[in-house]
Design a protein around this motif. Structure first.
Motif, PDB file in Angstrom:
ATOM      1  N   ARG A 201      10.962  85.793 -20.606  1.00 58.99           N
ATOM      2  CA  ARG A 201      12.189  86.662 -21.099  1.00 58.99           C
ATOM      3  C   ARG A 201      10.711  87.572 -22.451  1.00 58.99           C
ATOM      4  O   ARG A 201       9.853  87.232 -23.048  1.00 58.99           O
ATOM      5  CB  ARG A 201      12.767  85.709 -21.891  1.00 58.99           C
ATOM      6  CG  ARG A 201      12.286  85.061 -23.611  1.00 58.99           C
ATOM      7  CD  ARG A 201      12.709  84.731 -24.209  1.00 58.99           C
ATOM      8  NE  ARG A 201      13.494  83.424 -23.720  1.00 58.99           N
ATOM      9  CZ  ARG A 201      14.066  82.074 -24.724  1.00 58.99           C
ATOM     10  NH1 ARG A 201      14.703  82.460 -25.235  1.00 58.99           N
ATOM     11  NH2 ARG A 201      14.488  81.257 -23.683  1.00 58.99           N
ATOM     12  N   PRO A 202      11.540  89.054 -22.519  1.00 62.74           N
ATOM     13  CA  PRO A 202      11.433  89.722 -23.475  1.00 62.74           C
ATOM     14  C   PRO A 202      11.174  88.980 -25.054  1.00 62.74           C
ATOM     15  O   PRO A 202      12.368  88.265 -25.248  1.00 62.74           O
ATOM     16  CB  PRO A 202      12.358  91.056 -22.722  1.00 62.74           C
ATOM     17  CG  PRO A 202      12.847  90.613 -21.713  1.00 62.74           C
ATOM     18  CD  PRO A 202      13.293  89.353 -21.856  1.00 62.74           C
TER      19      PRO A 202
ATOM     20  N   GLY B 259      12.183  82.214 -15.429  1.00 65.00           N
ATOM     21  CA  GLY B 259      12.669  82.897 -16.868  1.00 65.00           C
ATOM     22  C   GLY B 259      12.966  84.076 -15.864  1.00 65.00           C
ATOM     23  O   GLY B 259      13.877  84.501 -14.654  1.00 65.00           O
ATOM     24  N   ASP B 260      13.023  84.731 -16.749  1.00 64.39           N
ATOM     25  CA  ASP B 260      13.189  86.923 -16.688  1.00 64.39           C
ATOM     26  C   ASP B 260      12.194  87.492 -16.735  1.00 64.39           C
ATOM     27  O   ASP B 260      12.634  88.408 -16.076  1.00 64.39           O
ATOM     28  CB  ASP B 260      13.819  87.368 -17.780  1.00 64.39           C
ATOM     29  CG  ASP B 260      15.664  86.605 -18.676  1.00 64.39           C
ATOM     30  OD1 ASP B 260      15.978  86.104 -17.688  1.00 64.39           O
ATOM     31  OD2 ASP B 260      15.989  86.691 -20.050  1.00 64.39           O
ATOM     32  N   ALA B 261      11.570  86.936 -16.659  1.00 63.98           N
ATOM     33  CA  ALA B 261       9.924  87.735 -15.439  1.00 63.98           C
ATOM     34  C   ALA B 261      10.362  88.230 -15.143  1.00 63.98           C
ATOM     35  O   ALA B 261      10.797  88.026 -13.577  1.00 63.98           O
ATOM     36  CB  ALA B 261       9.395  86.920 -15.569  1.00 63.98           C
ATOM     37  N   LYS B 262       9.928  89.532 -14.371  1.00 57.84           N
ATOM     38  CA  LYS B 262       9.911  90.202 -13.485  1.00 57.84           C
ATOM     39  C   LYS B 262       8.338  90.961 -13.022  1.00 57.84           C
ATOM     40  O   LYS B 262       7.499  90.945 -13.429  1.00 57.84           O
ATOM     41  CB  LYS B 262      10.298  91.266 -13.688  1.00 57.84           C
ATOM     42  CG  LYS B 262      12.709  90.981 -14.008  1.00 57.84           C
ATOM     43  CD  LYS B 262      13.268  91.285 -13.114  1.00 57.84           C
ATOM     44  CE  LYS B 262      14.483  91.072 -13.430  1.00 57.84           C
ATOM     45  NZ  LYS B 262      14.956  89.578 -14.276  1.00 57.84           N
ATOM     46  N   GLU B 263       8.527  91.394 -11.492  1.00 52.19           N
ATOM     47  CA  GLU B 263       7.572  92.092 -10.497  1.00 52.19           C
ATOM     48  C   GLU B 263       6.914  93.142 -12.327  1.00 52.19           C
ATOM     49  O   GLU B 263       7.829  94.268 -12.197  1.00 52.19           O
ATOM     50  CB  GLU B 263       7.743  92.181  -9.075  1.00 52.19           C
ATOM     51  CG  GLU B 263       7.554  91.182  -8.959  1.00 52.19           C
ATOM     52  CD  GLU B 263       8.019  91.848  -7.103  1.00 52.19           C
ATOM     53  OE1 GLU B 263       7.226  92.504  -6.786  1.00 52.19           O
ATOM     54  OE2 GLU B 263       8.171  91.082  -6.309  1.00 52.19           O
ATOM     55  N   ASP B 264       5.584  93.410 -11.740  1.00 47.72           N
ATOM     56  CA  ASP B 264       5.331  94.968 -12.839  1.00 47.72           C
ATOM     57  C   ASP B 264       5.587  95.802 -12.494  1.00 47.72           C
ATOM     58  O   ASP B 264       6.145  96.510 -13.767  1.00 47.72           O
ATOM     59  CB  ASP B 264       3.632  94.319 -13.259  1.00 47.72           C
ATOM     60  CG  ASP B 264       3.424  92.635 -13.592  1.00 47.72           C
ATOM     61  OD1 ASP B 264       3.160  92.772 -14.840  1.00 47.72           O
ATOM     62  OD2 ASP B 264       3.667  91.867 -12.724  1.00 47.72           O
ATOM     63  N   TRP B 265       5.619  96.175 -11.481  1.00 49.58           N
ATOM     64  CA  TRP B 265       5.691  97.656 -10.949  1.00 49.58           C
ATOM     65  C   TRP B 265       7.269  97.727 -11.404  1.00 49.58           C
ATOM     66  O   TRP B 265       7.788  98.940 -11.286  1.00 49.58           O
ATOM     67  CB  TRP B 265       5.343  97.734  -9.316  1.00 49.58           C
ATOM     68  CG  TRP B 265       6.214  97.141  -8.542  1.00 49.58           C
ATOM     69  CD1 TRP B 265       6.081  96.000  -7.989  1.00 49.58           C
ATOM     70  CD2 TRP B 265       7.799  97.380  -7.986  1.00 49.58           C
ATOM     71  NE1 TRP B 265       7.277  95.474  -6.926  1.00 49.58           N
ATOM     72  CE2 TRP B 265       8.268  96.358  -7.111  1.00 49.58           C
ATOM     73  CE3 TRP B 265       8.618  99.049  -8.326  1.00 49.58           C
ATOM     74  CZ2 TRP B 265       9.339  96.887  -6.697  1.00 49.58           C
ATOM     75  CZ3 TRP B 265       9.620  98.932  -7.867  1.00 49.58           C
ATOM     76  CH2 TRP B 265      10.374  97.813  -6.826  1.00 49.58           C
TER      77      TRP B 265
ATOM     78  N   GLY C 209       8.747  74.063  -3.825  1.00 44.15           N
ATOM     79  CA  GLY C 209       9.795  74.584  -4.816  1.00 44.15           C
ATOM     80  C   GLY C 209       9.372  76.361  -5.180  1.00 44.15           C
ATOM     81  O   GLY C 209       8.908  76.999  -4.749  1.00 44.15           O
ATOM     82  N   ARG C 210       9.111  75.831  -6.456  1.00 45.85           N
ATOM     83  CA  ARG C 210       8.844  77.055  -7.568  1.00 45.85           C
ATOM     84  C   ARG C 210       7.204  76.972  -8.303  1.00 45.85           C
ATOM     85  O   ARG C 210       7.223  78.360  -8.652  1.00 45.85           O
ATOM     86  CB  ARG C 210       9.728  77.477  -8.614  1.00 45.85           C
ATOM     87  CG  ARG C 210      11.198  77.993  -8.507  1.00 45.85           C
ATOM     88  CD  ARG C 210      12.568  77.971  -8.936  1.00 45.85           C
ATOM     89  NE  ARG C 210      11.739  79.579 -10.324  1.00 45.85           N
ATOM     90  CZ  ARG C 210      12.566  80.847 -10.576  1.00 45.85           C
ATOM     91  NH1 ARG C 210      13.469  80.376  -9.915  1.00 45.85           N
ATOM     92  NH2 ARG C 210      12.035  81.735 -11.461  1.00 45.85           N
ATOM     93  N   GLU C 211       7.175  75.609  -7.766  1.00 43.67           N
ATOM     94  CA  GLU C 211       6.215  75.304  -8.419  1.00 43.67           C
ATOM     95  C   GLU C 211       4.413  75.439  -7.663  1.00 43.67           C
ATOM     96  O   GLU C 211       5.215  75.023  -6.158  1.00 43.67           O
ATOM     97  CB  GLU C 211       6.010  73.429  -8.786  1.00 43.67           C
ATOM     98  CG  GLU C 211       6.600  73.939 -10.177  1.00 43.67           C
ATOM     99  CD  GLU C 211       6.421  72.578 -10.958  1.00 43.67           C
ATOM    100  OE1 GLU C 211       5.332  72.662 -11.387  1.00 43.67           O
ATOM    101  OE2 GLU C 211       6.953  71.820 -11.212  1.00 43.67           O
TER     102      GLU C 211
END
Length: 693
Positions: A283-284, A589-595, A246-248
């Motif tokens: 999240r931010p 969560g809402d985390a995104k790739e840094d670029w 899964g995601r882990e």
């Protein structure tokens, strides 16, 4: 070369080959438990039996018999070996039957199930029924630390673990005691193993006697998605496989890469995975009334825009951390340029390395594989055992091969091989440079001397002078020539060489990391956590990263990023080899790739970056820096750049060299979030003394 026939097929192999290697060269499958290509030959499992024509009327152990031991036929015909005759089949069935007499029926609850050599070979070479009904032997389980779980009743005494710890890891922690039915593998005093490479015995064990303790009963191999990637816990860039469900991330395993890590990885690389899911930024956040509070992405971006709009480009800066990919550093560099700022730095520790001096001045020029060709080593201000554990095994491998004098300047403790302690700091280095210390003549006599300069010697006020002195020694002992460049800088950070290649250093009139402290209005931290956050002063701090570590605690705005297993990113290892990670899972969560975060932020700031996707970013990156397109290739530096480093040294500090790695298990935010690493760290501080569980 030697000629022989294997199962009727004539082949030619080097005369130092064993029959087992020759049989594999001919395409024949020979089972084995104790034999391993990188360990000495034990010859004690007897599973690799073959029949030798003209030899004794009994099977021969193919791992322990060389092709040069074979006799040719009466008329000079090539000697013959058979791997599948009735005699061989019966012999292997007998060996397997004996192995299974005492082996417990643990397969349904054994973590090795599904990837077990004993299961596979019992199916392929054993018989389908047992003739033994007596009680099986039982052996007490041993406590050997928090990383390796023992179920010693399953042990078949192949001694691979014993040979690995003694020969590769360099410490005799495991051994076989007792005789006959009382024989058992143990750590003698039942204390935790101290080696930072001990996890490799899990891969080496052909049965389920040694398994991963943190991974116990977590998953089955057929449930896992396997992704090939690169490790970023140090600058070696070991080849790894990330197994996810899964995601882990469920576990991390080594892959074979002969040029870099062979097939070993350090314990930090292997057991870090629980830190990937804990203390994550998902999240931010914006600091309001002195407290960090959850926010939306637009709110976070507007807060940054307001802060940036109140100041000028020369009052804005950016520091890249040790785990940043080339892509995100490139995006940040473009963003800072568009804001009119030259205050960028990837050397958060203040190391005296400058890309303007050429690539040879900051990479491990002889390459990791090239260590095996060196015939004398000088280590300056580095502790390779903890800074680059897998690289240290190469030095030990070369030392075991014979006649390798090693000189060390700086306090390093046990390196797992013999060395001559020359002194503590830069004064000793200066004495060595002017010939006052005998070890200089050892380096001069060597055909391929290797000079390793560590961050403990470079990340200090006199770092530039130390680098210059080391380069002088390298040129004086002729360590740099057209066919051998023995000048090697040992890095501790996975992102450092890539950042230097990009030129992520202060531009004209720009400030470096130390000069930015207290002198800016806005500071961007790209996963930078390894410096004193109190020194930042009142600057509005934006932290782009994955874990709630030092940088996030200091930040005014947090933008949640992805870890190395959650994005495809380019890294450049210590030797200058361009490598790429692959995405094994998705950020929480809402985390995104840094670029992508930096690209979205640039739009809000009114300085839109010229790409909308990762392929577009890479196309522009490869246009500006073509060598990044050569994945798994090394763009060698020019030997002349080392001579150019030699200049009149400045003032030298009397402070002894000290390795930047104070705690091997807690060197980055992911490691500090890992409960397993915290347990190892506590155990190491207590001298690995802990009562058995």
């Amino acid at each position: 070369m030697a000629r022989l026939k294997v199962d009727g097929k004539e082949i030619e192999v080097p005369d130092h080959y064993t029959l087992l290697q020759a049989a594999e060269e001919a395409g024949a499958e020979v089972p084995r438990f104790c034999f391993h290509e990188r360990l000495s030959i034990a010859g004690n499992c007897r599973m690799c039996l073959v029949e030798v024509k003209g030899g004794p009327p009994k099977p021969a152990a193919s791992c322990a018999m060389g092709v040069r031991d074979l006799r040719p036929g009466p008329n000079g015909e090539p000697p013959e070996v058979f791997t599948n005759t009735p005699m061989v089949k019966k012999a292997r069935e007998g060996v397997m039957e004996f192995l299974l007499i005492n082996h417990p029926l643990d397969c349904p609850i054994c973590d090795q199930g599904g990837e077990c050599d004993l299961q596979d070979q019992a199916m392929a070479f054993g018989v389908d029924a047992s003739r033994y009904h007596e009680n099986k032997r039982a052996v007490e389980d041993k406590y050997i630390g928090p990383l390796v779980k023992t179920i010693m009743t399953r042990c078949i005494h192949c001694t691979r673990c014993v040979r690995f710890t003694t020969e590769v890891a360099g410490i005799s922690e495991l051994g076989l005691i007792g005789r006959g039915e009382d024989a058992e593998i143990t750590t003698y005093l039942e204390e935790a193993m101290t080696s930072e490479l001990q996890g490799n015995v899990i891969d080496l064990c052909p049965v389920g006697a040694l398994t991963s303790k943190p991974y116990a009963f977590q998953a089955r191999p057929w449930e896992l998605t396997k992704t090939e990637s690169i490790d970023v816990m140090d600058a070696v860039g070991s080849a790894i496989r990330v197994d996810t469900r899964g995601r882990e991330v469920m576990r991390i395993m080594p892959r074979v890469n002969e040029q870099v890590n062979e097939e070993w990885i350090s314990d930090k690389t292997r057991f870090i995975w629980d830190g990937l899911r804990s203390q994550r930024l998902d999240r931010p956040y914006i600091r309001r009334d002195g407290r960090l509070q959850p926010a939306s992405w637009p709110e976070a971006f507007v807060a940054i825009r307001d802060a940036v709009s109140k100041t000028s480009g020369d009052r804005i800066g950016a520091i890249a951390g040790d785990l940043a990919t080339v892509e995100e550093m490139y995006a940040l560099k473009l963003l800072m340029g568009s804001l009119g700022s030259a205050n960028i730095d990837c050397r958060q520790d203040g190391a005296a390395l400058d890309p303007a001096a050429g690539r040879s001045s900051y990479i491990f020029n002889p390459t990791i594989d090239g260590i095996e060709a060196a015939d004398a080593v000088l280590i300056i201000g580095a502790n390779p055992r903890f800074e680059a554990s897998v690289l240290n095994t190469r030095i030990r491998k070369r030392w075991r091969a014979g006649d390798l004098p090693v000189g060390v300047i700086g306090d390093v403790g046990d390196l797992r091989y013999d060395y001559e302690m020359l002194g503590a700091g830069s004064e000793t280095l200066a004495q060595l440079a002017d010939g006052s210390i005998k070890f200089l003549s050892v380096l001069k006599k060597a055909k391929r001397p290797l000079i390793i300069v560590g961050q403990g010697a470079l990340a200090r006020s006199d770092g530039a002078s130390v680098l210059s002195l080391a380069a002088k020694i390298a040129t004086d002992v002729q360590a740099v020539s057209d066919d051998w460049n023995g000048f090697a800088v040992l890095h501790t950070a996975a992102a450092r060489v890539g950042g230097l290649d990009l030129g992520f250093v202060p531009g004209e009139g720009g400030k470096d990391a130390s000069a930015m402290m207290g002198a800016l209005d806005v500071l961007f931290l790209l996963g930078a956590d390894e410096f004193d956050m109190n020194a930042i002063g009142n600057a509005f701090t934006v932290y782009v990263g994955s874990h709630g570590d030092a940088g996030a605690h200091r930040a005014d705005v947090i933008l949640p990023g992805a870890t190395y297993t959650e994005k495809s990113g380019t890294y450049v290892n210590v030797e200058g080899r361009v490598q790429m990670t692959n995405r094994a899972g998705f950020a929480p969560g809402d985390a995104k790739e840094d670029w992508a975060i930096l690209r979205a932020l640039s739009d809000v700031l009114g300085h839109k970056l010229p790409f909308d996707s990762l392929p577009q970013l890479r196309a522009k990156l490869y246009e500006d820096f073509p060598h990044f397109a050569g994945i798994d290739e090394i763009a060698a530096g020019a030997p002349g750049e080392i001579a150019a480093l030699v200049k009149k040294p400045g003032r030298l500090s009397k402070t002894p060299f000290a390795s930047p790695v104070k705690d091997f298990y807690l060197t980055n935010p992911i490691a500090r979030a890992s409960a397993v690493m915290a347990e190892c760290s506590a155990l190491a501080k207590g001298g690995f003394k802990q009562a058995a569980e």
